[in-house]
Enzyme design. Sequence first.
Site, short mmCIF file in Angstrom:
data_model
loop_
_atom_site.label_atom_id
_atom_site.label_comp_id
_atom_site.label_asym_id
_atom_site.label_seq_id
_atom_site.Cartn_x
_atom_site.Cartn_y
_atom_site.Cartn_z
N CYS A 1 15.71 -1.82 12.90
CA CYS A 1 17.12 -1.90 12.51
C CYS A 1 17.41 -1.18 11.20
CB CYS A 1 17.57 -3.36 12.46
SG CYS A 1 16.66 -4.37 11.27
N ASP B 1 11.08 -5.36 11.80
CA ASP B 1 12.08 -5.41 10.73
C ASP B 1 11.30 -5.50 9.42
OD1 ASP B 1 14.45 -5.64 9.31
OD2 ASP B 1 14.78 -7.74 9.82
N GLN C 1 23.68 -5.62 15.83
CA GLN C 1 22.48 -4.81 15.90
C GLN C 1 21.84 -4.90 17.28
OE1 GLN C 1 20.95 -2.79 13.27
NE2 GLN C 1 20.05 -2.05 15.17
N ARG D 1 25.01 1.82 16.66
CA ARG D 1 25.78 0.78 15.97
C ARG D 1 27.28 1.12 16.06
NH1 ARG D 1 23.59 -2.30 11.88
NH2 ARG D 1 25.66 -3.26 11.86
N ARG E 1 30.04 -9.43 6.88
CA ARG E 1 28.60 -9.41 6.61
C ARG E 1 28.37 -10.35 5.44
NH1 ARG E 1 24.43 -5.44 7.43
NH2 ARG E 1 22.85 -5.41 5.79
N HIS F 1 22.18 -11.43 13.87
CA HIS F 1 22.69 -10.07 13.69
C HIS F 1 23.08 -9.51 15.06
CE1 HIS F 1 23.59 -6.41 11.84
NE2 HIS F 1 22.42 -6.03 11.38
#
Length: 321
Positions: free
Chosen positions: A270, A230, A134, A298, A104, A131
């Site tokens: 998310c 988001d 996700q 996830r 990450r 991402h």
Amino acid sequence: MTPELRHMLRDDDLSHEEQKQVLELAIKFHENRFYKQPFAGPQAVAVLFDKPSTRTRSSFSIGVAELGGYPLVIDKSGSQLGRGEPVADTARVLDRMAYGVVWRTFGQDRVEEMAKYSTHPVVNALTDDFHPCQILADFQTIAEHRGGVDNLKNQTIAYLGDAANNMANSYLLGGAVAGMDVRVAGPYGYLPRPDIVADAKRIASETGGSITVTTDAKAAVEGADCIFTDTWVSMGEEAEYAIRSKPFWDYQVNPELMALAKPDALFQHCLPAYRGKEVTADVIDGPQSVVWDEAENRLHAQKALLTWLTGKARGDESLLA
């Protein structure tokens, strides 16, 4: 089956059929968290964090352990990467010890550099551009609420807000791979890069999906099956919230906007979420919200991805389904 080293650096690193395989495997992991253990031994997987994390850290740490492995979690402050060691050097060292790398980080070039020097799978756990983990969890959530992975091709999804961020990019590419009708809406100045839109449209033309980029939030959600949003302010920009949030108020997901979607439309985020900002409390905490299913997935989606990539790398077909 011939061994093939594969990485997951952006959403279109999987083909349509490969994405289906991973999602179907994710549902099996949801049904049985110990369905397969490719890292039994335990074999280590390096999980690197240059950014703060709750869901990514928890899901990958627990996931690698449930796959029989040892999650070697390394924060930026606890590694030489944080002091300027070249990515290539870190990659070569980890490659001698770990059976995969999850990272990450910030620039997409960093995970690409890691993959270049690795002989084990490398997974993008979030960069400034994409991402993909996700998106796999989000699509697994839709599949579980809509009768299976095969029904993803019939879904219309709409993402609202900062349409120039990593989530918008991943919905465009991942949705195109799935054959979905993808709509992305944001204000002028916050729309996706033309090259990403072009890639998504090219893929959609092959999978039967479609891509729409617009500044009209209402048009984006009209008749949609699932609504996504988001946070309007990314990590490190919190001090600028009042300034940065101004262009996005017309894209807030609220009951009025949800009413334009299908009556049984799902809502996903998310996380972390800021109630009263990008989404109202009555939506995210309401009956159409599946954010907690999404957050849990996830774990299952990432376990499926690691298992699938490991199966490819080892030439072990039993790990692919």
